[in-house]
Design a protein around this motif. Sequence first.
Motif, short mmCIF file in Angstrom:
data_model
loop_
_atom_site.label_atom_id
_atom_site.label_comp_id
_atom_site.label_asym_id
_atom_site.label_seq_id
_atom_site.Cartn_x
_atom_site.Cartn_y
_atom_site.Cartn_z
N TYR A 312 1.17 -1.18 -0.36
CA TYR A 312 0.23 0.20 0.03
C TYR A 312 1.05 1.70 0.19
O TYR A 312 0.46 2.68 -0.30
CB TYR A 312 -0.66 0.55 1.30
N GLY A 313 1.87 1.08 0.69
CA GLY A 313 2.52 2.69 0.67
C GLY A 313 3.74 2.28 1.51
O GLY A 313 3.69 1.73 2.66
N ILE A 314 4.60 3.14 1.66
CA ILE A 314 6.10 3.29 2.50
C ILE A 314 5.79 4.99 3.12
O ILE A 314 5.89 6.13 1.83
CB ILE A 314 7.50 3.09 2.17
N ASN A 315 5.85 4.66 4.57
CA ASN A 315 6.02 5.45 5.63
C ASN A 315 7.03 6.16 5.65
O ASN A 315 8.18 7.52 5.43
CB ASN A 315 5.10 5.81 6.49
N ASN A 316 7.63 5.77 5.62
CA ASN A 316 9.79 5.92 6.09
C ASN A 316 10.85 4.93 5.80
O ASN A 316 10.23 3.89 6.13
CB ASN A 316 9.71 6.72 7.55
N SER A 345 6.53 12.01 1.37
CA SER A 345 5.30 11.83 1.40
C SER A 345 4.49 11.73 0.23
O SER A 345 3.74 11.77 0.71
CB SER A 345 6.26 13.58 1.71
N ALA A 346 5.15 11.26 -0.72
CA ALA A 346 4.46 10.52 -1.36
C ALA A 346 3.66 8.98 -1.66
O ALA A 346 2.84 8.44 -2.34
CB ALA A 346 5.01 10.25 -2.83
N HIS A 347 4.28 8.12 -0.42
CA HIS A 347 3.94 7.11 0.00
C HIS A 347 3.75 5.53 -1.08
O HIS A 347 2.51 5.16 -1.65
CB HIS A 347 2.71 6.82 0.88
N ARG A 348 5.00 5.87 -1.74
CA ARG A 348 5.18 4.51 -3.07
C ARG A 348 4.89 3.75 -2.54
O ARG A 348 5.88 3.67 -1.66
CB ARG A 348 6.22 5.11 -3.95
N ARG A 349 4.78 2.39 -3.43
CA ARG A 349 4.86 1.45 -2.67
C ARG A 349 6.04 0.85 -3.22
O ARG A 349 6.25 -0.07 -2.80
CB ARG A 349 3.85 0.07 -3.62
#
Length: 704
Positions: A312-316, A345-349
């Motif tokens: 779903y996405g990476i935060n940090n 910030s884009a929270h890409r996968r």
Amino acid sequence: MEQAAIHKLHQMRQRYIGYQLVAGVFVAIACALLAGSVSYYLLPGKTTLAAILVFFTVLTVVTFIHRPWKTSLEIICSYLNLYFPQLEESSQLIIKPADKLNLLEQLQVIKLESAIVKLPGEPAIFTQQLKKAAWLFAAALIISIAILKLGQFSKIMPGTEGVNTNQSAQDLPPEKILPQIDGVLLKIAPPAYTGKPARTQDKFTINAEEGALVSWNISTNIEVKNVFLLFNEREKIALNSANKTDWQARRIISKPGFYQVSIDGKLSDLYQIQVIKDAIPVIHIKSPKQYTHIDAGEAQRVAINTTVTDDYGINNVQIFATIAKGSGESVKFKDTIFSFSTPFSAHRRRYDLQRTIDLPKLNMEPGDELYFYIQAVDTHQQKSRTDVLIVSIQDTAQLLSMDGIVAAANIKPEYFRSQRQIILDTEKLLKEKDSISTAAFKNRCNELGTDQKLLRLRYGKFLGEEDESGTEGEDNEEIGKAENFGNAKMVMDAFTDKHDNAEDATFLEPAAKSQLKATLNEMWKAELRLRLYKPQDALPFEYKALRLLKDLQQKSRSYVAKTNYNPPPIKTEKRLSGDLSKIAEPVNQQIVKPATDRFEMLKIAARILEQSKHKALSVADKRILELAAQQLAQQASTQPGVYLKAVGAVRRILANNKQISVSDRSLVEMAIQRSLPESKIKPSATGTTADMGLGQRYFNNLNR
């Protein structure tokens, strides 16, 4: 011969028509592939229908345009005249009626009959369209794969996660609904961390993300009194309505299971609930390796290259490091955290991350070590981390220390000190380079290279390498004497190698042998630089060879812990008294009850289903099947995709026990067999001895 020639012409015509039809099929498949790959994203759920429709349409159009069945024998003959000069452009005379041939044509026909029968193959024009169609098919296949790959990549890119994916009736299996239900609309709102928008569907079956909010909007065709949802046959949720025909309810879905709709006490079919779990981030470290050793002369920096992915996405993503300075009891640790320059910030996968850590900026000195690991956090605050990676800087002072020799506690063999002496001489040569002549400098470099070679050969003996001595003379003179002529043993001893080789040397373990080979390789590199009068370049390889030798020395040691035994003190007043009054035999009493078999009802139910093929179910049998259905329902609450159909089949069997369908019975039996544990004790044939147990009976009689 004439009939054979005409028959071959007909065969060529049929082959030509077949090639054209196959070419049309290839063109149709190519167009269908392109249409299917495009409709996969533009018309989800209708990909197969679009591909089939395009296939038959293109095949029909191409076939009617070319019309290969209208190819006549005259056209085939014209192709043959064009590609086979031995036919003399007169093959059409074969198909011309015999009464219309003049004398010259009849003579030509006699000549052509054998020529046509002996044709080596077929004209290249026959397969020209087929080759073009095959190339078109290959290009369409590659383009379709590229479109699918680009579509998957676009889902990973930022800004594409918010595409609405409404589910229609084609995406979910058909369902049975109550007759009072006029329509249903389910709205599934995924959690915010997924980045997905809300979607709607017109089916009761739910396939939602973990933590999604599901809203039911059920409309009835008549006014009903109450409507509620029954989850896993335990929990009820009542639906609210203002006009008795439109009913609404909401619930957060966090675990899989099944549910039913109840309208005025009448239950619907079982509807499945599937939950999509949020996976933890996956971290793949490309560099560095788990253990990195920075030798003398190498750049004291660490390049970190890693790839982090999540559904779903990476935060940090951060690097947690610990610096160890000193040794023994004076060791000190310092923790620090490094961040990557890439913003999250884009929270890409998927992120491809790089970071270079300069060790001198961390005040690290030779002998210090850096321990670090990478930790990733996704948008659901789930964390994952890698194993600890170790980076150490070589301490040249420790390598050249004489502490073990002086204290006589760490005595090293002579060949360990020889490499150290070569390093000392190399450093001394570099210091005196400006104060000596060029010839003296080259001479000393050559001498150091010779010393390095001798040391390398000394170690090479452990691996079975040659000593490069090359002695000659005496043995050859003995062979040349007349009395030794024909002595095969003397010839073999003189001209064959008897030494061990590197692969057969067995006095070293494989790990030690591999490290010793690496040491010889470093010595060879150092010798090469010394021979080229480059002692500065040879110094790192000399240090690395010394470090490998010291590691090899430490690995050859073994540690045996000292053990001792302290017996309890002996009481002299009781010694040799023979008093055993206070010594009692241990008594252990326990009541062993056979454990209850929680799968007993399922086993009995399987036997009842097998007997139902020949007789009807009794009241007791129905009760056992009801208990088995409850256990299957518990299994369906955790795995609805496996056991939900079996629960519905049991209910149909209980409702209509006189006519049990074969599919329902087999479905329930398969579910019961799947839920039963594997038997530990398997049936086996009893072994019998050759004397039919006579020896065992004789032994029992002797015991009497």
